[in-house]
Enzyme design. Structure first.
Site, PDB file in Angstrom:
ATOM      1  N   GLY A  24       1.400  62.893  38.950  1.00  0.00           N
ATOM      2  CA  GLY A  24       2.581  62.084  39.248  1.00  0.00           C
ATOM      3  C   GLY A  24       2.501  60.769  38.501  1.00  0.00           C
ATOM      4  O   GLY A  24       1.490  60.442  37.888  1.00  0.00           O
ATOM      5  N   ARG A  25       3.591  60.015  38.554  1.00  0.00           N
ATOM      6  CA  ARG A  25       3.612  58.729  37.861  1.00  0.00           C
ATOM      7  C   ARG A  25       4.592  57.811  38.545  1.00  0.00           C
ATOM      8  O   ARG A  25       5.511  58.238  39.237  1.00  0.00           O
ATOM      9  CB  ARG A  25       3.957  58.883  36.392  1.00  0.00           C
ATOM     10  CG  ARG A  25       5.325  59.476  36.113  1.00  0.00           C
ATOM     11  CD  ARG A  25       5.640  59.489  34.618  1.00  0.00           C
ATOM     12  NE  ARG A  25       4.600  60.101  33.830  1.00  0.00           N
ATOM     13  CZ  ARG A  25       3.958  59.487  32.835  1.00  0.00           C
ATOM     14  NH1 ARG A  25       4.262  58.239  32.537  1.00  0.00           N
ATOM     15  NH2 ARG A  25       3.031  60.098  32.144  1.00  0.00           N
ATOM     16  N   LYS A  46      -6.496  57.577  37.103  1.00  0.00           N
ATOM     17  CA  LYS A  46      -5.349  56.683  37.272  1.00  0.00           C
ATOM     18  C   LYS A  46      -5.245  55.817  36.026  1.00  0.00           C
ATOM     19  O   LYS A  46      -6.155  55.054  35.712  1.00  0.00           O
ATOM     20  CB  LYS A  46      -5.485  55.815  38.520  1.00  0.00           C
ATOM     21  CG  LYS A  46      -4.277  54.904  38.722  1.00  0.00           C
ATOM     22  CD  LYS A  46      -4.227  54.306  40.114  1.00  0.00           C
ATOM     23  CE  LYS A  46      -5.228  53.199  40.297  1.00  0.00           C
ATOM     24  NZ  LYS A  46      -5.031  52.507  41.586  1.00  0.00           N
ATOM     25  N   ASP A 141      -4.410  44.283  51.988  1.00  0.00           N
ATOM     26  CA  ASP A 141      -3.180  45.085  51.991  1.00  0.00           C
ATOM     27  C   ASP A 141      -3.392  46.342  52.833  1.00  0.00           C
ATOM     28  O   ASP A 141      -2.990  47.435  52.450  1.00  0.00           O
ATOM     29  CB  ASP A 141      -2.767  45.456  50.567  1.00  0.00           C
ATOM     30  CG  ASP A 141      -1.321  45.971  50.507  1.00  0.00           C
ATOM     31  OD1 ASP A 141      -0.544  45.645  51.432  1.00  0.00           O
ATOM     32  OD2 ASP A 141      -0.990  46.686  49.555  1.00  0.00           O
TER      33      ASP A 141
END
Length: 913
Positions: A24-25, A46, A141
């Site tokens: 995916g991107r 990645k 986060d």
């Protein structure tokens, strides 16, 4: 350089990682599955987006993830094995592959989790945080999307913390004028994190925010696991979320979970105290306090196997039986639920009163935390007792804490379930939102990116881009409107053709909550029912009402939406419109699922604008280009902007014209070369003329604008071009527009070869009107203004419009080679506001309003096909928008309808024979 469109299968990276496939991107990175050829280990790669690789700060933030994780020795941290660079210098990380699901996914399915499930997850997260805090690394986060649920080799639940891309520690960065000092990647006054889980000190932009900020976030996640709702309402935007974090009273967890103990409420109030010194100072104190609130101390209890079985089931099949059926479907090798209503709890949290005469004494440890033991060997603790972790700690625990004891409660899976995990390994990788769109100054907090949305590609969880948390997604809702999940349920029934059940559900809701949204959806369904009963060529497969801001507070005054646009991306529909909810008119975008239900809240994609008009969307692979014009004084103009897969901002606005005030009536279309933007502009005092400009696939302008017309005023009658539409077909750009002189208007068509060079018309000015191509008058001059629509195929171009003199909806066919009007007809004598859509295969579909109904039909050179009525429309509005779906015969139509006295945006998905 940009990330390559695809790294071919078999490519060898750094001489040892052979690419297997792309997973995916997103706007920040692309993810690939690869194999280390030396040891035959499967990994995930990645790769940072090339356009970000030129920023030293962005690269440092990207690589800090590898450095942070390499320092933390814990099985609860997603490991980074290696890093490297492509030949052009673009960096990449080599990471482990995981199978299972994120906590976010689990929460979407199971609105309210049982104590044993919640504590098993949270205490493992605490173990990972403790290891990070021991070496002074703060995650900053932490959120459900960054907590991943998997199983270890023995079939036990294993929780991993993901995405240390924002981890706080200082790294050396070479900067000019630093005088030998290390430059900070974290700066005072910058805001980092996801608003719903940020601590007060993070909101204030204090770079000194320490490990206690992670504990604040983990407390918010704990509350969400129990109640199915976020601590703070994020639907009013970032600024209001920050205001709540700073001053709003804490919600009462027992409003949603009356079975929770008062001791948990005490723990919760301390964990989210705004006085940082009152909060838990260490992970150990945090975890021990949480465990004590539930008497979670015995070692004999077992975590219900259903959670683990679901994780392995999703990993091995790529599906989730519960999510598909909406029921607590037993999965192979697992039970169907937890004692006390754990996994499989009803989807909508509703406050339940305590039975008369019965005190709310909390959860009993025997029944709530010690379900019948599950067979299988019990593992022993794998980590020794730890110190509190973080700068404030230093005392060694005298006895094992809750974090250590938690590991002993996780039983082995039954053999049947365990075998499922052996068969298939599903890659997990998260795409970290590096720095672009992550931080803003508090004074500009409205541009802070909202929390990420996790999407799936072939069963792979990928954090693609930022978006507001989907308040209608099954684990969150607007607290003021608890009926919204039932509206989503009705939308799913409509998509299944269960119209009567959907209408019955909406009627029950409307009896208690008389909101215009419910009423409007109720009024749509009879139109769909009539179409089904009559065997209409086009059948309704879903309705949408995507705007949500007016539902987020009692003081939000509804405002009109402008004409919406809808397009289909790779895996979702995306809709846009403009409104003035905050005093200035901005464009908003929202993604919709297959049932046309909101995947997230709508997002402002033009924060720089103030008078945004006619936003449109163009799908490009798994991204979108937004085109719009802004009438702001001195800062207006025409703009293009990249949006990510979920519709949020993924690039700065690209100006098509120099900033200035004006009415540009812009439109854009895809072309083989990239994009073409048509617009009106006043470059001389005596007229407003038609221009276009071509951009490549990276939104770089290919030359200057091309001028198409040079109309002259006649006395006091100004000449103006407006209501422009553009298409690209057969080596030409095709335009249709309304030409206005004084009070007289006329629809005209024109085409220009794609190889036309700027400036188009000669610069010398003649005393007569000039046009670049051959103009074809589609209509006769009239005092009735009309808005045309355009659709072109290899055969020619169709133009449709509404004759305001009572002539109805009309359509014309233009032979683009001969540049002549071939035929023209009134296809709906009582029709109004028609529009056109064309599919990649060349199919053309009409949509118009007639007799209070949104109507549609196919169109070809032979004429208009049978009409189908698909929705209700009340009042006069701009033309709707229509776009093709993912398969032939599927169309999306978006339109405006009156709801409680104001214009609201709606959409319908249809399938036509």
């Amino acid at each position: 350089m940009a990330v390559p469109s695809s790294i071919p299968k078999g490519t060898l990276l750094s001489g040892k990682y052979r690419v297997v496939r792309e997973l995916g991107r997103g706007g920040m990175a692309a993810v690939y599955e690869a194999v280390n050829i030396a040891i035959e280990k499967r990994v995930a790669i990645k790769l940072l987006a090339g356009h970000l690789a030129t920023s030293q700060t962005v690269v440092e933030r990207f690589l800090r993830e590898a450095r942070a994780v390499s320092k933390i020795k814990s099985p609860h941290i997603c490991d980074v094995y290696d890093s490297g660079r492509l030949e052009d210098g673009t960096p990449f990380l080599v990471m482990e592959l995981l199978e299972g699901e994120s906590l976010y996914d689990a929460m979407c399915r199971d609105r309210q989790m049982s104590p044993e499930v919640t504590l098993a997850i949270i205490l493992q997260v605490a173990r990972g945080l403790a290891k990070a805090h021991e070496i002074h690394i703060v995650h900053r986060d932490l959120k459900p999307e960054n907590i991943f649920l998997t199983v270890d080799e023995d079939g036990h639940l294993l929780v991993k913390i993901l995405d240390f891309g924002l981890a706080k520690f200082y790294d050396p960065v070479e900067t000019k004028g630093a005088s030998g000092r290390h430059a900070r990647l974290t700066r005072e006054g910058a805001v980092f994190g996801t608003p719903a889980y940020m601590s007060p000190e993070q909101v204030r932009g204090q770079a000194a925010a320490d490990t206690r900020a992670d504990l604040w976030a983990l407390a918010c996640i704990t509350y969400e696991c129990f109640t199915g709702a976020t601590v703070w309402s994020t639907e009013d935007g970032v600024a209001m979320t920050f205001a709540q974090i700073a001053t709003a009273p804490l919600p009462d967890p027992r409003r949603y979970r009356p079975d929770l103990s008062p001791r948990f409420t005490e723990w919760f109030e301390r964990a989210l105290s705004r006085d940082i010194e009152v909060r838990f100072q260490t992970v150990a104190a945090f975890a021990d306090g949480l465990a004590a609130a539930f008497d979670y101390t015995s070692k004999g209890g077992g975590l219900d196997a259903a959670l683990i079985n679901r994780i392995t089931h999703r990993a091995s099949t790529g599906t989730d039986a519960e999510a598909i059926t909406g029921r607590n479907t037993p999965l192979p090798g697992g039970s169907s639920g937890l004692p006390g209503g754990g996994i499989g709890r009803p989807p909508t949290p509703q406050p339940q009163p305590t039975p008369p005469g019965q005190a709310n004494s909390g959860i009993q440890p025997v029944s709530g935390l010690q379900p019948p033991p599950v067979s299988g060997p019990q593992p022993s603790p794998i980590d020794p007792p730890f110190s509190g972790g973080g700068p404030s700690s230093g005392q060694q625990m005298s006895s094992p804490s809750a974090v250590e004891l938690e590991r002993e409660r996780i039983p082995s899976l039954p053999p049947t379930a365990h075998r499922g995990t052996r068969r298939v390994v599903v890659a997990l990788l998260f795409i970290a939102v590096v720095t672009v769109g992550i931080f803003v100054a508090v004074s500009e907090s409205k541009t802070l990116p909202p929390p990420p949305t996790v999407k799936r590609f072939a069963g792979v969880a990928l954090e693609l881009a930022s978006s507001e948390p989907p308040e209608m997604s099954g684990h969150k809702e607007v607290a003021k409107h608890p009926w919204l999940p039932l509206v989503r349920e009705s939308q799913a029934l409509i998509a299944q053709g269960e119209f009567e059940r959907a209408l019955s559900t909406l009627r029950r809701i409307y009896e208690q909550h008389r909101h215009g949204m419910i009423r409007n959806l109720m009024d749509q369904i009879p139109v769909a029912v009539a179409g089904k009963q009559s065997g209409a060529r086009c059948q309704v497969k879903g309705y949408a009402r995507p705007r949500r801001y007016d539902l987020l507070g009692q003081d939000r005054k509804p405002v009109d939406a402008t004409a919406p646009t809808i397009v289909r991306g790779i895996d979702s529909a995306v809709m846009t419109w403009a409104d003035s909810r905050d005093g200035q008119r901005h464009a908003y975008v929202v993604t919709l699922d297959e049932e046309l239900r909101n995947r997230a809240l709508d997002v402002d994609v033009t924060p720089e604008g103030s008078q945004v008009n006619t936003p449109t969307l163009l799908p490009v692979a798994n991204r979108f280009v937004a085109a719009y014009w802004d009438a702001s004084n001195d800062a207006g103009g025409v703009f293009l902007r990249w949006l990510g897969p979920d519709g949020v901002i993924a690039g700065a606005p690209v100006p098509v014209v120099p900033p200035k005030a004006g009415a540009f009536f812009a439109d854009a279309a895809r072309s083989d070369e990239g994009f073409v933007v048509a617009y009106a502009d006043r470059v001389e005092a005596d007229s407003v003329d038609l221009f276009y400009r071509v951009f490549d696939n990276e939104l770089k302008a290919e030359g200057d604008p091309v001028r198409v017309t040079d109309y002259l005023n006649q006395g006091s009658q100004p000449a103006r071009v407006r209501e422009i539409r553009v298409a690209r077909e057969s080596d030409a750009y095709h335009f249709v527009y309304t030409f206005v002189r004084g009070s007289i208007s006329q629809i005209r068509y024109m085409s220009v070869p794609v190889d036309t060079k700027p400036p188009g018309l000669e610069e010398d000015k003649l005393a007569r009107e000039r046009v670049l191509g051959t103009a074809v008058d589609v209509t006769e001059p009239s005092q009735q203004s009309a808005t045309p629509a355009l659709a072109c195929t290899t055969d020619g171009c169709f133009v449709t419009w509404h004759n305001g003199r009572g002539g109805g909806a009309e359509v014309a066919f233009i032979d683009t080679k001969a540049k002549k009007l071939q035929w023209h007809k009134v296809f709906a004598p009582k029709g109004k506001h028609p529009t056109l859509g064309v599919s990649p295969s060349g199919d053309i579909q009409l949509a118009w309003v007639e007799g209070g109904r949104l109507t549609t039909a196919s169109l070809g050179r032979e004429g208009v096909g049978p009409a189908s009525k698909v929705a209700r429309v009340v009042g006069e509005h701009p033309p709707p928008a229509i776009a093709p779906g993912a398969k032939r015969g599927e169309w999306y139509i978006a339109w405006l309808d009156y709801e409680s006295g104001y214009r609201e945006a709606y959409a319908v998905r249809i399938e036509c024979e």
